[in-house]
Design an enzyme around this catalytic site. Structure first.
Site, PDB file in Angstrom:
ATOM      1  N   ASP A  63       0.869  -0.989   0.011  1.00 38.80           N
ATOM      2  CA  ASP A  63      -0.035   0.003   0.040  1.00 38.80           C
ATOM      3  C   ASP A  63       0.854   1.284   0.198  1.00 38.80           C
ATOM      4  OD1 ASP A  63      -1.722   2.059   1.149  1.00 38.80           O
ATOM      5  OD2 ASP A  63      -3.197   0.332   0.800  1.00 38.80           O
ATOM      6  N   GLN A  88      -5.563   7.510  -6.138  1.00 40.92           N
ATOM      7  CA  GLN A  88      -7.012   8.034  -6.068  1.00 40.92           C
ATOM      8  C   GLN A  88      -7.182   8.747  -7.241  1.00 40.92           C
ATOM      9  OE1 GLN A  88     -10.292   8.769  -6.346  1.00 40.92           O
ATOM     10  NE2 GLN A  88      -9.857  10.831  -5.487  1.00 40.92           N
ATOM     11  N   TYR A 100      -7.441  11.936   1.929  1.00 41.48           N
ATOM     12  CA  TYR A 100      -7.039  10.556   1.276  1.00 41.48           C
ATOM     13  C   TYR A 100      -6.229  10.867   0.000  1.00 41.48           C
ATOM     14  CZ  TYR A 100      -7.413   5.836  -0.444  1.00 41.48           C
ATOM     15  OH  TYR A 100      -7.146   4.717  -1.216  1.00 41.48           O
ATOM     16  N   SER A 130      -0.332  13.825 -14.973  1.00 40.97           N
ATOM     17  CA  SER A 130      -1.773  14.148 -15.380  1.00 40.97           C
ATOM     18  C   SER A 130      -1.939  15.303 -15.999  1.00 40.97           C
ATOM     19  CB  SER A 130      -2.891  13.822 -14.206  1.00 40.97           C
ATOM     20  OG  SER A 130      -4.163  14.097 -14.604  1.00 40.97           O
ATOM     21  N   GLU A 132      -4.605  17.052 -15.482  1.00 41.86           N
ATOM     22  CA  GLU A 132      -5.319  17.698 -14.570  1.00 41.86           C
ATOM     23  C   GLU A 132      -4.365  18.667 -13.883  1.00 41.86           C
ATOM     24  OE1 GLU A 132      -8.675  18.031 -13.700  1.00 41.86           O
ATOM     25  OE2 GLU A 132      -9.369  16.544 -15.405  1.00 41.86           O
ATOM     26  N   TYR A 153      -7.138  16.182  -6.660  1.00 42.52           N
ATOM     27  CA  TYR A 153      -6.444  15.229  -7.265  1.00 42.52           C
ATOM     28  C   TYR A 153      -5.224  16.005  -8.296  1.00 42.52           C
ATOM     29  CZ  TYR A 153      -5.395  12.216 -11.274  1.00 42.52           C
ATOM     30  OH  TYR A 153      -4.728  11.512 -12.385  1.00 42.52           O
ATOM     31  N   ARG A 188     -11.783   1.082 -18.692  1.00 46.96           N
ATOM     32  CA  ARG A 188     -11.829   2.084 -17.867  1.00 46.96           C
ATOM     33  C   ARG A 188     -12.807   1.940 -16.705  1.00 46.96           C
ATOM     34  NH1 ARG A 188      -8.778   6.115 -15.666  1.00 46.96           N
ATOM     35  NH2 ARG A 188      -8.829   8.048 -17.062  1.00 46.96           N
TER      36      ARG A 188
END
Length: 325
Positions: A63, A88, A100, A130, A132, A153, A188
């Site tokens: 993890d 995430q 998170y 990304s 984003e 994110y 996806r």
């Protein structure tokens, strides 16, 4: 035999990358989170019994929030290449779970980089950055475009991007950032808008559903095919020098247009079946992401082949096939 370690191996990109690396003769190690149920559907066709000799795919529990486990795995596997894909990764969910998202998507990157540095393994590292991260910065966006993230994110990905660059510049790690614009496929997750639309078109055509609920239809995105993008990831780690690359189609498509492509494929008028739901709006919207992948084409010989309309048809056809149509 080269060894590669993939975080996020059970995801869309992880599954395609695993197929690619195995086809190139790698032994692939993947990290999966312990759960009461298995989430390995995308890689089940590649799974081998651990008792077999010459294993090409090996899975390990781990993890991104567990630093000691990451150190143990790096020491045990001693990978030639590390592909850090785990996160995430749902933008809308990141607004609901910002802490998170930051802990896994952001700080999780630092934990993995530090594990590599502490063990001292000679490896090449790929950071899944990304589009984003660009957020509100006007398109087209390339490797030199300033970041302006508009979601937890995106902010977490900016942190991971700079940490990868820091470990490259401060510690000499061969670390690259692959700044990938939206890349989709039949693998996806069903809550991502492209898969949601393709799935709805097929199911509505089959009489299983009547409507699909969407948010901002005017958002502009640069959608490509994930199977092609993992080839770009691999090429980045084969380069002579570590640097950062954008992967994109360079094509602008609205959610509305993508929806029309999917519904046209099944012979339906999308306007009769799409309903608006404000739940799917982001608190801060990203209006347009359109990438310029000229550097990747020049230096890596990589260029997107599947354009958004082809992608929409491909994904819709896969959904119809899954329904037996």
């Amino acid at each position: 035999m080269k060894r590669a370690l993939i975080t996020g191996i059970t995801g869309q990109d992880g599954s395609y990358l695993t197929e690619l690396l195995i086809s190139k003769g790698y032994q692939v190690h993947g990290i999966i989170r312990r759960s009461s149920t298995f989430n390995t559907g995308r890689i089940d066709h590649l799974y081998q019994d651990p008792h077999e000799t010459d294993q090409r795919l090996v899975l390990h529990y781990g993890d991104l929030t567990d630093s000691s486990r990451l150190v143990t795995l790096i020491e045990k596997i001693r990978p030639d290449e590390v592909y850090h894909l785990a996160a995430q990764s749902h933008v809308r969910v990141s607004f609901d779970e910002p802490e998170y998202t930051g802990n896994t998507t952001g700080v999780g990157t630092t934990r993995l980089l530090e594990a590599i540095r502490m063990v001292g393994v000679d490896t090449r590292y790929y950071q899944a950055s990304s589009s984003e991260m660009f957020g509100a910065t006007p398109p087209p966006q390339d490797e030199d475009t300033p970041f302006y993230p508009r979601s937890p994110y995106g902010a977490a990905k900016v942190y991971g991007y700079w940490m990868a660059r820091n470990y490259r510049e401060a510690h000499g790690l061969f670390a690259v950032n692959g700044i990938l614009f939206n890349h989709e496929s039949p693998r996806r997750g069903e809550t991502f808008v492209t898969r949601k639309i393709a799935r709805a078109a097929a199911r509505i055509a089959a009489g299983v559903e009547e409507n699909v609920y969407l948010g901002n239809l005017d958002a502009v995105r640069d959608w490509g095919y994930a199977e092609e993008y993992v080839e770009g990831m691999w090429r980045m780690l084969q380069a002579d020098q570590a640097t950062d690359y954008v992967l994109a189609t360079g094509t602008a498509t609205t959610v509305r247009e993508f929806t029309q492509y999917c519904f046209d494929r099944v012979g339906l008028d999308w306007e009769k079946h799409v309903r608006f739901d404000e739940t799917y709006l982001r608190p801060t919207e990203v209006d347009a992401l359109i990438g310029d992948a000229s550097k990747a084409q020049t230096e890596l010989g990589w260029k997107a082949q599947t354009m958004p309309e082809q992608l929409a048809h491909l994904m819709t056809d896969a959904e119809r096939h899954s329904l037996g149509i």
